[in-house]
Design a protein around this motif. Structure first.
Motif, PDB file in Angstrom:
ATOM      1  N   ALA A 299       0.842  -1.197   0.000  1.00 23.89           N
ATOM      2  CA  ALA A 299       0.000   0.000   0.000  1.00 23.89           C
ATOM      3  C   ALA A 299       0.877   1.246   0.000  1.00 23.89           C
ATOM      4  CB  ALA A 299      -0.911   0.001   1.214  1.00 23.89           C
ATOM      5  N   PRO A 300       0.512   2.259  -0.771  1.00 26.07           N
ATOM      6  CA  PRO A 300       1.276   3.508  -0.751  1.00 26.07           C
ATOM      7  C   PRO A 300       1.283   4.108   0.650  1.00 26.07           C
ATOM      8  CG  PRO A 300      -0.280   3.465  -2.593  1.00 26.07           C
ATOM      9  CD  PRO A 300      -0.620   2.304  -1.701  1.00 26.07           C
ATOM     10  N   SER A 301       2.260   4.947   0.901  1.00 26.94           N
ATOM     11  CA  SER A 301       2.391   5.588   2.210  1.00 26.94           C
ATOM     12  C   SER A 301       1.643   6.918   2.213  1.00 26.94           C
ATOM     13  CB  SER A 301       3.869   5.821   2.525  1.00 26.94           C
ATOM     14  OG  SER A 301       4.018   6.506   3.747  1.00 26.94           O
ATOM     15  N   PHE A 302       0.812   7.101   3.231  1.00 28.08           N
ATOM     16  CA  PHE A 302       0.032   8.330   3.351  1.00 28.08           C
ATOM     17  C   PHE A 302       0.112   8.836   4.785  1.00 28.08           C
ATOM     18  CE2 PHE A 302      -2.260   5.884   0.050  1.00 28.08           C
ATOM     19  CZ  PHE A 302      -2.172   6.775  -1.007  1.00 28.08           C
ATOM     20  N   SER A 303      -0.247  10.099   4.972  1.00 23.68           N
ATOM     21  CA  SER A 303      -0.393  10.663   6.313  1.00 23.68           C
ATOM     22  C   SER A 303      -1.750  11.347   6.395  1.00 23.68           C
ATOM     23  CB  SER A 303       0.725  11.654   6.636  1.00 23.68           C
ATOM     24  OG  SER A 303       0.714  12.732   5.711  1.00 23.68           O
ATOM     25  N   ILE A 304      -2.356  11.284   7.576  1.00 29.97           N
ATOM     26  CA  ILE A 304      -3.680  11.851   7.806  1.00 29.97           C
ATOM     27  C   ILE A 304      -3.553  13.309   8.240  1.00 29.97           C
ATOM     28  CG2 ILE A 304      -5.759  11.715   9.230  1.00 29.97           C
ATOM     29  CD1 ILE A 304      -5.606   9.445   7.270  1.00 29.97           C
ATOM     30  N   ASP A 305      -4.280  14.189   7.560  1.00 29.42           N
ATOM     31  CA  ASP A 305      -4.341  15.598   7.939  1.00 29.42           C
ATOM     32  C   ASP A 305      -5.373  15.757   9.058  1.00 29.42           C
ATOM     33  OD1 ASP A 305      -4.434  18.346   8.129  1.00 29.42           O
ATOM     34  OD2 ASP A 305      -5.401  18.653   6.184  1.00 29.42           O
ATOM     35  N   THR A 306      -4.934  16.205  10.220  1.00 27.18           N
ATOM     36  CA  THR A 306      -5.840  16.355  11.364  1.00 27.18           C
ATOM     37  C   THR A 306      -6.212  17.813  11.631  1.00 27.18           C
ATOM     38  OG1 THR A 306      -3.980  16.443  12.919  1.00 27.18           O
ATOM     39  CG2 THR A 306      -4.939  14.274  12.461  1.00 27.18           C
ATOM     40  N   SER A 307      -5.870  18.711  10.722  1.00 26.13           N
ATOM     41  CA  SER A 307      -6.151  20.127  10.954  1.00 26.13           C
ATOM     42  C   SER A 307      -7.635  20.424  10.798  1.00 26.13           C
ATOM     43  CB  SER A 307      -5.344  20.993   9.986  1.00 26.13           C
ATOM     44  OG  SER A 307      -5.721  20.732   8.645  1.00 26.13           O
ATOM     45  N   CYS A 308      -8.118  21.409  11.551  1.00 25.71           N
ATOM     46  CA  CYS A 308      -9.480  21.913  11.445  1.00 25.71           C
ATOM     47  C   CYS A 308      -9.414  23.439  11.419  1.00 25.71           C
ATOM     48  CB  CYS A 308     -10.338  21.463  12.620  1.00 25.71           C
ATOM     49  SG  CYS A 308     -10.747  19.708  12.633  1.00 25.71           S
ATOM     50  N   PRO A 309     -10.159  24.094  10.538  1.00 32.07           N
ATOM     51  CA  PRO A 309     -10.085  25.556  10.437  1.00 32.07           C
ATOM     52  C   PRO A 309     -10.359  26.246  11.772  1.00 32.07           C
ATOM     53  CG  PRO A 309     -11.358  24.645   8.612  1.00 32.07           C
ATOM     54  CD  PRO A 309     -11.112  23.515   9.573  1.00 32.07           C
ATOM     55  N   GLY A 310      -9.490  27.182  12.132  1.00 35.16           N
ATOM     56  CA  GLY A 310      -9.704  27.986  13.321  1.00 35.16           C
ATOM     57  C   GLY A 310      -9.276  27.345  14.623  1.00 35.16           C
ATOM     58  N   LEU A 311      -8.811  26.086  14.584  1.00 38.11           N
ATOM     59  CA  LEU A 311      -8.422  25.390  15.806  1.00 38.11           C
ATOM     60  C   LEU A 311      -6.909  25.210  15.869  1.00 38.11           C
ATOM     61  CD1 LEU A 311     -11.173  22.620  16.017  1.00 38.11           C
ATOM     62  CD2 LEU A 311     -11.141  24.877  17.090  1.00 38.11           C
ATOM     63  N   LEU A 312      -6.400  25.045  17.073  1.00 40.42           N
ATOM     64  CA  LEU A 312      -4.980  24.823  17.257  1.00 40.42           C
ATOM     65  C   LEU A 312      -4.576  23.492  16.636  1.00 40.42           C
ATOM     66  CD1 LEU A 312      -4.650  25.904  21.013  1.00 40.42           C
ATOM     67  CD2 LEU A 312      -4.121  27.267  18.976  1.00 40.42           C
ATOM     68  N   PRO A 313      -3.358  23.386  16.102  1.00 35.14           N
ATOM     69  CA  PRO A 313      -2.908  22.099  15.550  1.00 35.14           C
ATOM     70  C   PRO A 313      -2.775  21.054  16.644  1.00 35.14           C
ATOM     71  CG  PRO A 313      -1.088  23.669  15.646  1.00 35.14           C
ATOM     72  CD  PRO A 313      -2.331  24.436  15.984  1.00 35.14           C
ATOM     73  N   THR A 314      -2.792  19.784  16.256  1.00 34.74           N
ATOM     74  CA  THR A 314      -2.683  18.700  17.221  1.00 34.74           C
ATOM     75  C   THR A 314      -1.776  17.600  16.681  1.00 34.74           C
ATOM     76  OG1 THR A 314      -3.919  17.096  18.550  1.00 34.74           O
ATOM     77  CG2 THR A 314      -4.702  17.496  16.314  1.00 34.74           C
ATOM     78  N   ASP A 315      -1.155  16.866  17.591  1.00 36.31           N
ATOM     79  CA  ASP A 315      -0.367  15.691  17.222  1.00 36.31           C
ATOM     80  C   ASP A 315      -1.116  14.406  17.549  1.00 36.31           C
ATOM     81  OD1 ASP A 315       1.856  17.128  16.275  1.00 36.31           O
ATOM     82  OD2 ASP A 315       2.605  17.415  18.314  1.00 36.31           O
ATOM     83  N   LEU A 316      -2.375  14.520  17.948  1.00 33.52           N
ATOM     84  CA  LEU A 316      -3.170  13.322  18.226  1.00 33.52           C
ATOM     85  C   LEU A 316      -3.413  12.543  16.944  1.00 33.52           C
ATOM     86  CD1 LEU A 316      -5.836  14.898  20.605  1.00 33.52           C
ATOM     87  CD2 LEU A 316      -3.912  13.438  21.283  1.00 33.52           C
ATOM     88  N   GLN A 317      -3.511  11.221  17.064  1.00 38.55           N
ATOM     89  CA  GLN A 317      -3.787  10.362  15.923  1.00 38.55           C
ATOM     90  C   GLN A 317      -4.643   9.188  16.376  1.00 38.55           C
ATOM     91  OE1 GLN A 317      -3.004  10.665  12.699  1.00 38.55           O
ATOM     92  NE2 GLN A 317      -1.623  12.437  12.788  1.00 38.55           N
ATOM     93  N   VAL A 318      -5.527   8.729  15.479  1.00 43.55           N
ATOM     94  CA  VAL A 318      -6.260   7.495  15.745  1.00 43.55           C
ATOM     95  C   VAL A 318      -5.257   6.352  15.914  1.00 43.55           C
ATOM     96  CG1 VAL A 318      -7.828   5.792  14.743  1.00 43.55           C
ATOM     97  CG2 VAL A 318      -8.350   8.220  14.562  1.00 43.55           C
ATOM     98  N   GLY A 319      -5.503   5.493  16.873  1.00 44.28           N
ATOM     99  CA  GLY A 319      -4.586   4.416  17.187  1.00 44.28           C
ATOM    100  C   GLY A 319      -3.675   4.750  18.351  1.00 44.28           C
ATOM    101  N   GLY A 320      -3.591   6.029  18.723  1.00 43.69           N
ATOM    102  CA  GLY A 320      -2.782   6.434  19.861  1.00 43.69           C
ATOM    103  C   GLY A 320      -3.646   6.665  21.086  1.00 43.69           C
ATOM    104  N   ARG A 321      -3.028   7.203  22.121  1.00 45.75           N
ATOM    105  CA  ARG A 321      -3.731   7.516  23.353  1.00 45.75           C
ATOM    106  C   ARG A 321      -3.629   9.014  23.624  1.00 45.75           C
ATOM    107  NH1 ARG A 321      -5.413   3.233  26.208  1.00 45.75           N
ATOM    108  NH2 ARG A 321      -5.784   4.530  28.048  1.00 45.75           N
ATOM    109  N   ALA A 322      -4.662   9.548  24.264  1.00 42.55           N
ATOM    110  CA  ALA A 322      -4.710  10.964  24.587  1.00 42.55           C
ATOM    111  C   ALA A 322      -4.678  11.144  26.095  1.00 42.55           C
ATOM    112  CB  ALA A 322      -5.975  11.594  24.014  1.00 42.55           C
ATOM    113  N   LEU A 323      -3.909  12.117  26.543  1.00 45.00           N
ATOM    114  CA  LEU A 323      -3.842  12.493  27.950  1.00 45.00           C
ATOM    115  C   LEU A 323      -4.756  13.695  28.168  1.00 45.00           C
ATOM    116  CD1 LEU A 323      -2.396  12.340  30.783  1.00 45.00           C
ATOM    117  CD2 LEU A 323      -0.791  14.043  29.855  1.00 45.00           C
ATOM    118  N   VAL A 324      -5.651  13.600  29.142  1.00 44.94           N
ATOM    119  CA  VAL A 324      -6.557  14.701  29.454  1.00 44.94           C
ATOM    120  C   VAL A 324      -5.787  15.754  30.231  1.00 44.94           C
ATOM    121  CG1 VAL A 324      -8.682  15.368  30.616  1.00 44.94           C
ATOM    122  CG2 VAL A 324      -8.538  13.151  29.467  1.00 44.94           C
TER     123      VAL A 324
END
Length: 392
Positions: A299-324
């Motif tokens: 499969a070709p290599s891709f990266s998911i764009d997680t940006s949303c207009p007007g919001l701060l950038p994030t390094d969160l990704q599906v498959g990972g864990r988030a700290l509150v």
């Protein structure tokens, strides 16, 4: 209506026609279709009440919640008095037309919902407070009155009627269309979309092994202007997904699991409608839909764009864990702040991310799995602060 978006959010603006009075919903009014007192174990279950949706009051200007839309009558349609002791109660509207569900809770706060079960709105309350629940059933157009049925049940909405119609090639694609010929460039041709839907593919297709939940309309339509010797249609996503294709010959093709793909050894010219579904009901996950003119391979290599207009950038990704990081973060039943809060995590808690991101006007939402295995949607922040951080 739950509109799927990754980078561009679609805002449904409903304007009141001239002459419509902007007044509040009347919480002191008599229920137009009656009042019910319910205790745990009530029968029959589900209890059904025939109603008509709609009215002349534009709900959105009343600011009852981020997703309170449509037009409703001034007085409540139904009032339900709940006794103590319920583990769960579901309010669901089944109608031929698109409706909204608005409830004034015993503490005076408001809940609203649009599409939870097909096009049917539903609100689910876990361990609901006893007291009076005032219910309005709205329509999307002013002074539009449609027959509807209110369902009351102690089960979840998945056990109640749905208006999901299954994958329909006659519908317009959600994300776009493209015409391709031999040697098309760029290759792979790739588009990021939000995969998932309300229709269980196995219920509508002859192949019961085709598991996954897809939208009614195709996500993308591909027109081949000439026959291709090889065509590979694939999906990249951190989540397990379903790829469903209705080919130029009218036959269905399906692949499910991690990075599903379908290869056509000889692809006839014509229309290929493509659905990208999720393996889990209610989940939506960012995915890359791609096409290559080549024999099957890595499969070709891709990266998911997680940006949303007007919001701060994030390094969160599906498959990972988030700290509150902040107490502002809450887990909702659906990605709407008007929905039921199913969990309030504490700062320092971690959550597994299994779906998303979904962008709306104010938030970027992620599907999170809690420690007990239940799942819901959580926003990672707003325009000024991040509430979630990648867990180390």
């Amino acid at each position: 209506m739950f509109h799927r978006a990754i980078v561009v959010s679609i805002v449904l603006l409903i304007c009141a026609p001239a002459g419509l009075a902007q007044v509040s919903l009347n919480t002191g009014g008599e229920a137009r279709y009656g009042r019910q007192a319910l205790a745990p174990g009530f029968q029959p279950s589900p209890l059904t009440i025939d109603v008509a949706s709609g009215g002349d009051i534009a709900v959105k200007p009343l600011a009852l919640g981020d997703n309170c839309l449509g037009y409703a009558a001034a007085d409540p349609d139904v009032v339900v008095d709940l006794a103590a002791g319920f583990a769960r109660i579901t309010f669901l509207i089944a109608a031929a037309e698109d409706t909204t569900l608005i409830i004034n809770l015993p503490n005076g706060s408001w809940s609203c919902n649009d599409d939870t079960n097909g096009l049917n709105p539903a609100l689910v309350y876990h361990k609901p407070a006893p007291g009076r629940y005032q219910i309005w059933i709205g329509s999307y157009a002013a002074e539009t009155f449609d027959d509807a049925v209110l369902y009351l049940a102690e089960s979840g909405p998945e056990s109640l009627p749905t208006t999901a119609t299954g994958p329909d090639p006659a519908r317009d694609p959600l994300y776009g269309e493209i015409s391709l010929a031999r040697g098309f460039q760029p290759s792979p041709y790739a588009v990021q979309i939000l995969g998932g839907g309300r229709s269980d593919a196995a219920e509508f297709l002859a192949d019961p092994a085709c598991r996954g939940y897809v939208s009614e309309a195709p996500d993308y339509s591909v027109y081949l202007s000439e026959d291709l010797a090889d065509l590979r249609i694939g999906v990249y996503s951190p989540a397990a997904m379903t790829l469903l294709v209705n080919g130029a010959d009218g036959r269905w093709h399906c692949s499910a699991g991690a990075d599903p793909a379908i290869s056509f050894g000889y692809a006839l010219s014509g229309l290929y409608d493509v659905w990208i579904g999720s393996q889990e009901r209610g989940n939506y996950a960012a995915s890359i839909f791609y096409l290559t003119e080549s024999a099957p391979g890595p499969a070709p290599s891709f990266s998911i764009d997680t940006s949303c207009p007007g919001l701060l950038p994030t390094d969160l990704q599906v498959g990972g864990r988030a700290l509150v990081a902040q107490i502002s973060a809450k887990v909702y039943a659906v990605p709407e702040t008007a929905a039921t809060v199913i969990f309030q995590p504490a700062p320092g808690d971690t959550l597994a991310l299994v779906g998303g991101p979904v962008c709306d006007e104010e938030f970027r939402w992620w599907r999170a799995q809690l420690s007990d295995g239940s799942r819901g949607w959580i926003a990672d922040g707003d325009a000024h602060a991040s509430w979630l951080e990648p867990a180390s």
